[in-house]
Design a protein around this motif. Structure first.
Motif, PDB file in Angstrom:
ATOM      1  N   UNK A 113       0.867  -1.175   0.000  1.00 11.76           N
ATOM      2  CA  UNK A 113       0.000   0.000   0.000  1.00 11.76           C
ATOM      3  C   UNK A 113       0.902   1.222   0.000  1.00 11.76           C
ATOM      4  N   UNK A 114       0.714   2.075  -0.985  1.00  7.89           N
ATOM      5  CA  UNK A 114       1.513   3.294  -1.103  1.00  7.89           C
ATOM      6  C   UNK A 114       0.751   4.452  -0.468  1.00  7.89           C
ATOM      7  N   UNK A 115       1.434   5.161   0.455  1.00 10.00           N
ATOM      8  CA  UNK A 115       0.805   6.224   1.219  1.00 10.00           C
ATOM      9  C   UNK A 115       1.551   7.543   1.076  1.00 10.00           C
ATOM     10  N   UNK A 116       0.874   8.612   1.426  1.00 13.35           N
ATOM     11  CA  UNK A 116       1.497   9.930   1.541  1.00 13.35           C
ATOM     12  C   UNK A 116       1.079  10.534   2.876  1.00 13.35           C
ATOM     13  N   UNK A 117       2.058  10.859   3.715  1.00 17.73           N
ATOM     14  CA  UNK A 117       1.748  11.449   5.013  1.00 17.73           C
ATOM     15  C   UNK A 117       1.284  12.893   4.817  1.00 17.73           C
ATOM     16  N   UNK A 118       0.142  13.221   5.386  1.00 12.61           N
ATOM     17  CA  UNK A 118      -0.397  14.579   5.290  1.00 12.61           C
ATOM     18  C   UNK A 118       0.111  15.432   6.452  1.00 12.61           C
ATOM     19  N   UNK A 119      -0.117  14.954   7.690  1.00 13.71           N
ATOM     20  CA  UNK A 119       0.340  15.716   8.840  1.00 13.71           C
ATOM     21  C   UNK A 119       0.341  14.847  10.092  1.00 13.71           C
ATOM     22  N   UNK A 120       1.065  15.309  11.101  1.00 15.19           N
ATOM     23  CA  UNK A 120       1.025  14.665  12.413  1.00 15.19           C
ATOM     24  C   UNK A 120      -0.274  15.013  13.117  1.00 15.19           C
ATOM     25  N   UNK A 121      -0.754  14.056  13.940  1.00 14.58           N
ATOM     26  CA  UNK A 121      -1.967  14.263  14.724  1.00 14.58           C
ATOM     27  C   UNK A 121      -1.619  14.177  16.206  1.00 14.58           C
ATOM     28  N   UNK A 122      -2.530  14.613  17.052  1.00 12.87           N
ATOM     29  CA  UNK A 122      -2.296  14.489  18.496  1.00 12.87           C
ATOM     30  C   UNK A 122      -2.228  13.011  18.875  1.00 12.87           C
ATOM     31  N   UNK A 123      -1.426  12.657  19.869  1.00 10.66           N
ATOM     32  CA  UNK A 123      -1.271  11.245  20.240  1.00 10.66           C
ATOM     33  C   UNK A 123      -2.593  10.625  20.690  1.00 10.66           C
ATOM     34  N   UNK A 124      -2.751   9.342  20.396  1.00  7.90           N
ATOM     35  CA  UNK A 124      -3.920   8.608  20.864  1.00  7.90           C
ATOM     36  C   UNK A 124      -3.768   8.332  22.359  1.00  7.90           C
ATOM     37  N   UNK A 125      -4.860   8.422  23.113  1.00  8.04           N
ATOM     38  CA  UNK A 125      -4.805   8.202  24.558  1.00  8.04           C
ATOM     39  C   UNK A 125      -4.733   6.718  24.874  1.00  8.04           C
ATOM     40  N   UNK A 126      -5.472   5.891  24.136  1.00 11.13           N
ATOM     41  CA  UNK A 126      -5.523   4.458  24.381  1.00 11.13           C
ATOM     42  C   UNK A 126      -5.103   3.714  23.118  1.00 11.13           C
ATOM     43  N   UNK A 127      -4.718   2.451  23.261  1.00  8.73           N
ATOM     44  CA  UNK A 127      -4.458   1.653  22.058  1.00  8.73           C
ATOM     45  C   UNK A 127      -5.679   1.610  21.151  1.00  8.73           C
ATOM     46  N   UNK A 128      -5.450   1.453  19.858  1.00 13.74           N
ATOM     47  CA  UNK A 128      -6.526   1.424  18.877  1.00 13.74           C
ATOM     48  C   UNK A 128      -7.425   0.215  19.148  1.00 13.74           C
ATOM     49  N   UNK A 129      -8.753   0.376  19.118  1.00 12.41           N
ATOM     50  CA  UNK A 129      -9.654  -0.767  19.315  1.00 12.41           C
ATOM     51  C   UNK A 129      -9.370  -1.871  18.310  1.00 12.41           C
ATOM     52  N   UNK A 130      -9.530  -3.111  18.751  1.00 17.36           N
ATOM     53  CA  UNK A 130      -9.217  -4.264  17.914  1.00 17.36           C
ATOM     54  C   UNK A 130     -10.447  -4.711  17.143  1.00 17.36           C
ATOM     55  N   UNK A 131     -10.259  -5.081  15.871  1.00 23.16           N
ATOM     56  CA  UNK A 131     -11.334  -5.616  15.035  1.00 23.16           C
ATOM     57  C   UNK A 131     -10.979  -7.066  14.704  1.00 23.16           C
ATOM     58  N   UNK A 132     -11.714  -8.005  15.308  1.00 26.99           N
ATOM     59  CA  UNK A 132     -11.417  -9.417  15.094  1.00 26.99           C
ATOM     60  C   UNK A 132     -12.194  -9.957  13.891  1.00 26.99           C
ATOM     61  N   UNK A 133     -11.507 -10.733  13.061  1.00 32.63           N
ATOM     62  CA  UNK A 133     -12.139 -11.425  11.947  1.00 32.63           C
ATOM     63  C   UNK A 133     -12.547 -12.841  12.348  1.00 32.63           C
ATOM     64  N   UNK A 134     -11.888 -13.393  13.351  1.00 30.85           N
ATOM     65  CA  UNK A 134     -12.198 -14.731  13.864  1.00 30.85           C
ATOM     66  C   UNK A 134     -12.455 -14.587  15.357  1.00 30.85           C
ATOM     67  N   UNK A 135     -13.565 -15.151  15.839  1.00 36.22           N
ATOM     68  CA  UNK A 135     -13.944 -14.945  17.239  1.00 36.22           C
ATOM     69  C   UNK A 135     -14.180 -16.239  18.013  1.00 36.22           C
TER      70      UNK A 135
END
Length: 311
Positions: free
Chosen positions: A261-283
């Motif tokens: 995946x080719x990306x282009x960074x636009x800008x820095x954002x404020x830090x996240x307070x908590x880890x990113x929520x997890x999305x499970x494909x297998x449960x």
């Protein structure tokens, strides 16, 4: 439903009023209950909150005997303020006539580990709770305080500097059994397979979108930005961006045949307070084979064969 529903991790069992009648019934039927530890006295006896009745877990009944020495005391002290599983061994009265229950955490741990050794195999999906983390991995309660190891390299496909970048202590997660050491009664877990394949994760994104990501590593040729725990893309370098930064990125292209995946960074954002929520494909269930790479990928596939890990 994950395969440890009978022996849930501590802190995940539904709360119920612990009345004297319920405690008597639990003693008769060896029911597993759960309640918080309010203190640990000088004799290392755990005092458990049972409402109108005092609950005691003696030191010998607090931790299964495969934990010994100084580790046992540390394990006991760390239980104060936390819920623990137990069975009721006796109901009586103290010297003043007040009702008292003697409890055993060790007994339910022994039941859980025996059940796990008899029924679990590599690929089995379990409900877990993160108990603590080290630089090399996370420790998971897989049921009634039975702890298993989740190595950092098995947490996600996207590399992280520390498990705290993905989890928080006490968090409920899913994980699959990677290996069972029956001689030493130990389990090793894996997590990344449950987060989905490259194509499953890439399907949430499209070229032309601008989305959020986390810079995981910087090389001379670009910055790897995590779009999801199992998906990263490569962006051109940007002077004011460092590893660990949360950034907005423009998706220039998605190429499954190269898994890029080719990306282009636009800008820095404020830090996240908590880890990113997890999305499970297998449960739930039991995995046999998991292939991360797309079918059209030009190189040998990245995969996990759980059947090869079974006896």
């Amino acid at each position: 439903m994950p395969e440890n529903k009978m022996y849930l991790p501590e802190g995940l069992r539904p709360r119920a009023p612990l009345t004297p009648a319920l405690l008597r019934d639990a003693q008769e039927h060896s029911t597993i209950l759960e309640a918080p530890v309010v203190r640990c006295d000088a004799d290392r006896t755990l005092h458990v909150s049972l409402g109108p009745m005092e609950g005691l877990i003696l030191r010998s009944e607090a931790v299964s005997p495969w934990i010994g020495g100084a580790d046992r005391d540390i394990a006991l002290l760390s239980l104060v303020g936390k819920p623990v599983c137990f069975s009721v061994t006796s109901l009586s009265a103290d010297g003043k006539g007040a009702p008292r229950a003697l409890l055993s955490r060790r007994a339910v741990q022994e039941r859980a580990i025996t059940h796990f050794m008899e029924t679990l195999e590599p690929g089995t999906v379990l409900t877990c709770r993160v108990t603590h983390m080290e630089s090399f991995g996370a420790f998971l309660d897989i049921g009634c305080g039975v702890v298993a190891m989740l190595p950092i390299e098995r947490i996600s496909v996207s590399r992280i500097p520390h498990p705290a970048a993905r989890f928080r202590t006490g968090q409920k997660i899913l994980a699959a059994v990677l290996s069972v050491d029956r001689e030493n009664r130990r389990f090793t877990m894996t997590h990344r397979e449950l987060l989905g394949t490259w194509m499953e994760n890439a399907s949430y994104f499209s070229p032309g979108e601008t989305v959020q990501g986390i810079v995981r590593s910087i090389r001379d040729y670009g910055a790897f930005v995590e779009l999801a725990p199992n998906l990263s893309g490569l962006a051109d370098l940007k002077d004011d961006v460092a590893e660990g930064d949360r950034v907005s990125v423009y998706i220039r292209s998605i190429r499954p045949e190269h898994m890029k995946i080719k990306l282009q960074i636009i800008q820095r954002l404020t830090p996240a307070i908590y880890p990113v929520p997890l999305r499970y494909q297998i449960t739930d269930g039991t995995l046999d084979h998991w292939v991360y790479s797309p079918a059209c990928y030009e190189k040998p596939p990245a995969a996990t064969d759980f059947t090869a890990l079974r006896p």
